[in-house]
Design a protein around this motif. Structure first.
Motif, mmCIF file in Angstrom:
data_model
loop_
_atom_site.group_PDB
_atom_site.id
_atom_site.type_symbol
_atom_site.label_atom_id
_atom_site.label_comp_id
_atom_site.label_asym_id
_atom_site.label_seq_id
_atom_site.Cartn_x
_atom_site.Cartn_y
_atom_site.Cartn_z
ATOM 1 N N ILE A 124 43.689 39.635 30.694
ATOM 2 C CA ILE A 124 43.741 39.966 32.118
ATOM 3 C C ILE A 124 42.461 39.519 32.831
ATOM 4 O O ILE A 124 42.506 38.885 33.893
ATOM 5 C CB ILE A 124 43.950 41.484 32.312
ATOM 6 N N GLY A 170 42.580 36.510 35.359
ATOM 7 C CA GLY A 170 42.324 37.050 36.695
ATOM 8 C C GLY A 170 40.978 36.609 37.240
ATOM 9 O O GLY A 170 40.852 36.260 38.412
ATOM 10 N N LEU A 188 36.917 43.096 35.171
ATOM 11 C CA LEU A 188 37.294 41.934 35.980
ATOM 12 C C LEU A 188 36.122 41.406 36.815
ATOM 13 O O LEU A 188 35.909 40.197 36.896
ATOM 14 C CB LEU A 188 38.496 42.293 36.880
#
Lengths: 276, 290
Positions: B82, B86, B167
């Motif tokens: 992710i 991302g 992230l």
């Protein structure tokens, strides 16, 4: 023509970037909003929450019921204390390795880095037992020692990458002019190294403030910093959304501000100079 | 140029740091190793005795170990997937010129500075709680059944929370790497008729490869040791559904007081982390020569 196309493109990128940015930031925004609502209002539907009366009551209850300021102060002592001690040990070491590199300097640096790779859980048992026997469990002294040691490699590495960029000729010139080692460090190196030391300081306070393995395992009530205090909300009694939000907002606000100041140095510090 | 004198001074200046780290490494590590061969439970003091590989055999054949190992791999792999994908997309977006770059950048980085216990509790209560959480409200508003994330999909929910925290890290590093890309090279490629996909595949991605590797390695080191997020959300449950290796060893040592078994687990965790560490060290070591 081309200009119109770029402006239009810029407008589209602007909208997309803002939507993504707000979405990522939203959880933080939401707890800030909830922290200014009453407990009863904080669990209502989002629209009702926004319309509800603003209040400071959660901030005062958090302090009254749980002596929030003591935990806040513990966090300050642990993060600032461990960082300052770490700097005192690391500055000479990094200075020596950057300006008087020997054959084994690289090996020493790599070995220091390797201690950071040690999973904390691998030494949890012995550290816990040593602390128990020395009466260091739930003490600030004990945690400052641990936090200093786990962040020392990062401090040394960051300082090393900064010091390496200071031209060595300046030091030689100072030496020619008769400067002693002490003068060299005090009047030549320090002024040039202050920005690097400052960003190392900032990044390490952030890392120590948010450290949540040792602080959770080695503290109970007395020495618990905010990470551990906030963990106590995992099994709360009664309504607690507004109180949790207020406690969280105060816990993350100082670090968010410091983090924004140090965002440029963050990349370099966290990648050990591999990405600049 | 360095004189004999300055060499001696240098050694003196390095030694406190070296001695401290050496002590920090050797003392607890040898204790862990020693305990791992003992039958040693804090509830039965004075009963310690040498048991050879018994602790390892019990730890490795415990079904909980296999579950924890799988969960650890899923957690690390899921978050990496992710955050890297991302983060690359976000970095590409934020690298374009737009109005308010500074503010958006600040908002995107912010989750990284939130302490693990806060982010886990906020997601658990304010978002994933089926009754009062925002997702619950949204489901209600859409006329759907509210979903109890942390009891029905505990590991996935934790992967989501941890991804939110990491992230920003991936984005920030990839963005920094992108900004060091030679703009003229991109323009030249565009002139030669390379489309956006080709420019990404042949110029940007190779340029980002190194930064992506660094992101993967550094995140892996931290993700192998995820602890606080599990402690405050699921306590590793239901059953062992969200127990990772770190949490399993914590339970065995500090909740069941099984020092021997916990230590054997600790040794295994160290071996696993070392495999990752060797690759990371090679990458960083190469950079040191440059």
């Amino acid at each position: 023509m081309a200009r119109a196309a770029t402006t239009q493109r810029k407008a589209i990128v602007t909208v997309a970037a803002w939507i993504v940015g707000i979405a990522i930031f939203f959880p933080i925004l939401w707890i800030v909003i909830l922290s200014f609502k009453s407990e009863g209002d904080a669990i209502r539907t989002p629209l009702e929450v926004l319309r509800a009366q603003w209040t400071l009551e959660s901030y005062t209850t958090v302090q009254e019921r749980s002596n929030y300021l003591r935990h806040f102060w513990n966090s300050v002592v642990l993060s600032v204390g461990s960082t300052l001690i770490g700097l005192i040990i690391a500055v000479p070491a990094a200075w020596a390795m950057a300006f008087v590199p020997g054959k084994r300097t690289k090996d020493v640096l790599m070995w220091m880095l390797s201690t950071k790779m040690l999973p904390p859980v691998g030494v949890l048992v012995p550290i816990y037992l040593i602390f128990r026997d020395l009466g260091l469990l739930d003490s600030r002294v004990g945690l400052v020692i641990v936090l200093t040691l786990i962040n020392l490699p990062i401090i040394i590495w960051m300082l090393y990458t900064y010091f390496r960029e200071i031209p060595g000729e300046i030091l030689e010139a100072a030496r020619m002019d008769g400067a002693t080692l002490r003068d060299e460090i005090l009047y030549v190196l320090t002024p040039m190294a202050v920005p690097g030391i400052a960003s190392t300081l900032l990044l390490n306070i952030i890392l120590a403030w948010n450290e949540a393995f040792w602080t959770l395992n080695l503290t109970a009530a007395k020495a618990a910093p905010l990470t551990a205090f906030i963990a106590s909300y995992s099994s709360p009694e009664g309504l607690f959304y507004a109180k949790l939000s207020a406690a969280s907002t105060m816990a993350i606000a100082p670090i968010l501000i410091m983090g924004w100041f140090s965002q440029k140095q963050l990349v370099r510090g966290l990648t050990f100079g591999a990405v600049k | 140029m360095a004189t004999q004198h300055s060499r001696a001074a240098a050694r003196l200046m390095i030694s406190p740091a070296v001695l401290l780290l050496l002590g920090w490494m050797i003392v607890p590590l040898s204790m862990t190793l020693y305990f791992s061969f003992l039958r040693y439970n804090l509830l039965m003091p004075g009963m310690e005795e040498f048991t050879g590989w018994t602790n390892y055999r019990f730890f490795l054949t415990d079904p909980a170990f296999f579950a924890a190992l799988t969960n650890t791999l899923l957690l690390v792999g899921g978050v990496l997937l992710i955050t890297v994908i991302g983060g690359t997309l976000l970095a590409l977006l934020l690298d374009q010129p737009f109005w308010g770059q500074g503010i958006v950048r600040i908002m995107v980085i912010a989750p990284f500075f939130v302490m693990p216990t806060v982010s886990a509790l906020v997601w658990k209560n304010m978002f994933m709680n089926p009754v009062n959480g925002l997702f619950g409200h949204a489901a209600h508003w859409l006329g759907l059944e509210p979903y109890d994330f942390l009891s029905q999909a505990p590991l996935m929910s934790i992967i989501g929370i941890v991804s939110w925290q990491w992230l920003p890290f991936a984005t920030l590093i990839l963005l920094t790497a992108l900004q060091s890309l030679d703009q003229e090279q991109l323009e030249a490629a565009e002139m030669d008729g390379a489309g956006a996909v080709q420019r990404f595949g042949y110029i940007m991605l190779p340029h980002l490869a190194r930064a992506i590797t660094v992101v993967i390695l550094i995140q892996t080191i931290f993700l192998l040791s995820i602890f606080a997020e599990i402690l405050v959300t699921t306590n590793g449950g239901p059953g062992t559904a969200s127990t990772n290796l770190t949490y399993l060893i914590y339970m065995q040592s500090l909740l069941q007081f099984d020092v021997g078994g916990g230590s054997a687990g600790g040794v295994i965790a160290i071996i696993l982390a070392n495999i990752v560490a060797i690759f990371l060290m090679r990458m960083i070591g190469k950079n040191l020569d440059a």
